[in-house]
Design a protein around this motif. Structure first.
Motif, PDB file in Angstrom:
ATOM      1  N   SER A 180     -17.881  24.377 -50.752  1.00 31.72           N
ATOM      2  CA  SER A 180     -18.938  24.891 -51.613  1.00 31.72           C
ATOM      3  C   SER A 180     -20.019  25.541 -50.755  1.00 31.72           C
ATOM      4  O   SER A 180     -20.331  25.045 -49.667  1.00 31.72           O
ATOM      5  N   THR A 182     -23.937  27.022 -50.022  1.00 30.87           N
ATOM      6  CA  THR A 182     -25.341  26.749 -50.319  1.00 30.87           C
ATOM      7  C   THR A 182     -26.091  28.075 -50.413  1.00 30.87           C
ATOM      8  O   THR A 182     -25.563  29.141 -50.044  1.00 30.87           O
ATOM      9  N   ASP A 183     -27.321  28.012 -50.888  1.00 29.28           N
ATOM     10  CA  ASP A 183     -28.133  29.231 -50.911  1.00 29.28           C
ATOM     11  C   ASP A 183     -28.331  29.780 -49.504  1.00 29.28           C
ATOM     12  O   ASP A 183     -28.397  31.003 -49.307  1.00 29.28           O
ATOM     13  N   ASP A 185     -26.138  29.673 -47.098  1.00 30.95           N
ATOM     14  CA  ASP A 185     -24.901  30.412 -46.785  1.00 30.95           C
ATOM     15  C   ASP A 185     -24.954  31.819 -47.364  1.00 30.95           C
ATOM     16  O   ASP A 185     -24.534  32.794 -46.718  1.00 30.95           O
ATOM     17  N   LYS A 258     -16.870  29.025 -53.848  1.00 32.83           N
ATOM     18  CA  LYS A 258     -17.626  28.311 -54.867  1.00 32.83           C
ATOM     19  C   LYS A 258     -19.110  28.394 -54.546  1.00 32.83           C
ATOM     20  O   LYS A 258     -19.552  27.934 -53.493  1.00 32.83           O
ATOM     21  N   VAL A 259     -19.872  28.967 -55.461  1.00 34.45           N
ATOM     22  CA  VAL A 259     -21.308  29.124 -55.248  1.00 34.45           C
ATOM     23  C   VAL A 259     -22.048  27.934 -55.856  1.00 34.45           C
ATOM     24  O   VAL A 259     -21.464  27.162 -56.634  1.00 34.45           O
ATOM     25  N   PRO A 260     -23.318  27.737 -55.507  1.00 33.01           N
ATOM     26  CA  PRO A 260     -24.087  26.640 -56.109  1.00 33.01           C
ATOM     27  C   PRO A 260     -24.071  26.726 -57.635  1.00 33.01           C
ATOM     28  O   PRO A 260     -24.063  27.815 -58.209  1.00 33.01           O
ATOM     29  N   GLU A 261     -24.074  25.570 -58.286  1.00 36.63           N
ATOM     30  CA  GLU A 261     -23.928  25.518 -59.741  1.00 36.63           C
ATOM     31  C   GLU A 261     -25.034  26.246 -60.485  1.00 36.63           C
ATOM     32  O   GLU A 261     -24.826  26.726 -61.595  1.00 36.63           O
ATOM     33  N   HIS A 262     -26.217  26.348 -59.882  1.00 38.69           N
ATOM     34  CA  HIS A 262     -27.312  27.027 -60.573  1.00 38.69           C
ATOM     35  C   HIS A 262     -27.179  28.551 -60.494  1.00 38.69           C
ATOM     36  O   HIS A 262     -27.988  29.262 -61.090  1.00 38.69           O
ATOM     37  N   ARG A 263     -26.189  29.040 -59.778  1.00 48.85           N
ATOM     38  CA  ARG A 263     -25.926  30.483 -59.717  1.00 48.85           C
ATOM     39  C   ARG A 263     -24.907  30.834 -60.800  1.00 48.85           C
ATOM     40  O   ARG A 263     -23.726  30.536 -60.685  1.00 48.85           O
TER      41      ARG A 263
END
Length: 293
Positions: A180, A182-183, A185, A258-263
């Motif tokens: 996964s 992170t922002d 990244d 996989k990007v952060p869930e809030h994206r």
């Protein structure tokens, strides 16, 4: 034209009943109106179609020659009238589509549409959202298929189907091994992006709110295939529609990240029509075929 369909109808009725009174009754006309229509037809071409014996009308040689031609003309006119009244005839269309839709979805719809009984032609213009919207607004396209949100007072914007953008990289990219991102990244990555004005870029920027000013965008390209090739060669990572990436993911030449869930990268595809554009049977048929995908 020197003749009217009404005159041709009177000619056929008179040929059938051999009597102008009965011909007029069958057409809900007065006898004088029917007689005048028949005389005008003959006088306009300086011909005589009947031999008149008392009150009886009998087709002469010229009348017998033209009768089947007149029947054919009126039969075609009746078919056309029915098509106009039912609005069921599917005709040629000028369609505009954004790159993702045009290259990966619209061609299949075209094949089905052109395979209908009248075999209508379809012209397809592929461009970005702003260009397609302008062309529809100027009545240069009958319908547009876009992947970006649009606010235009002249246009009707109708939801079509859902879609989702996916961040991706090559299998050899350092981020490919991460479960996964992170922002941080996303900030540190090098990006290969669609150009400004495209629906994909619009959806990407919405999903990346708060990070846009920090992103390192190496290339902005108009074509999705060029972006995929650039990412495959490890020039950076990209973000495109899942529709575009299915084959590459299946082959393994690209991998999803996989990007952060809030994206959030979900979005809608839309139909756009000019609000003053007549909704023909062809447009309705095209939209229905799109919805069946």
């Amino acid at each position: 034209m020197k003749y009217s369909f009404r005159q041709l109808e009177v000619f056929l009725a008179a040929a059938n009943f051999q009597n102008i009174t009965r011909a007029a009754e069958s057409l809900a006309m007065s006898q004088s109106a029917a007689s005048s229509a028949l005389k005008e037809l003959e006088n306009q071409f300086d011909i005589q179609l009947f031999d008149r014996v008392g009150k009886r009308l009998q087709l002469n040689e010229l009348g017998r020659l033209y009768r089947p031609k007149v029947e054919a003309v009126l039969a075609q006119a009746k078919e056309l009238e029915q098509a106009f009244s039912k609005h069921t005839e599917v005709g040629a269309l000028k369609v505009g589509a954004t790159l993702t839709i045009g290259n990966y979805l619209a061609v299949g719809v075209m094949a089905q549409y052109m395979n209908t009984p009248t075999h209508p032609r379809v012209s397809l213009e592929v461009a970005n959202t702003s260009t397609i919207a302008r062309r529809v607004k100027d009545f240069e396209l009958d319908i547009g298929l876009i992947e970006g949100e649009l606010h235009a007072t002249e246009l009707e914007v109708l939801p079509w189907r859902g879609d989702e953008l996916v961040v991706f990289c090559s299998p050899d990219h350092p981020l490919a091994s991460k479960t996964s991102l992170t922002d941080d990244d996303l900030r540190e990555a090098t990006w290969i992006m669609r150009e400004q004005g495209s629906g994909t870029r619009q959806s990407f920027e919405r999903g990346m709110h708060g990070l846009l000013s920090d992103l390192n965008v190496l290339l902005e390209l108009e074509h999705t295939e060029a972006i995929k090739r650039a990412v495959e060669t490890n020039l950076g990572i990209g973000c495109l529609s899942e529709v575009v990436l299915e084959d590459a993911f299946r082959r393994g030449s690209l991998v999803p990240l996989k990007v952060p869930e809030h994206r959030q990268f979900d979005r809608q595809f839309y139909f756009i029509l000019h609000k003053q554009k007549y909704r023909s049977a062809g447009i309705d048929a095209w939209m229905e075929l799109c919805r069946q995908l």
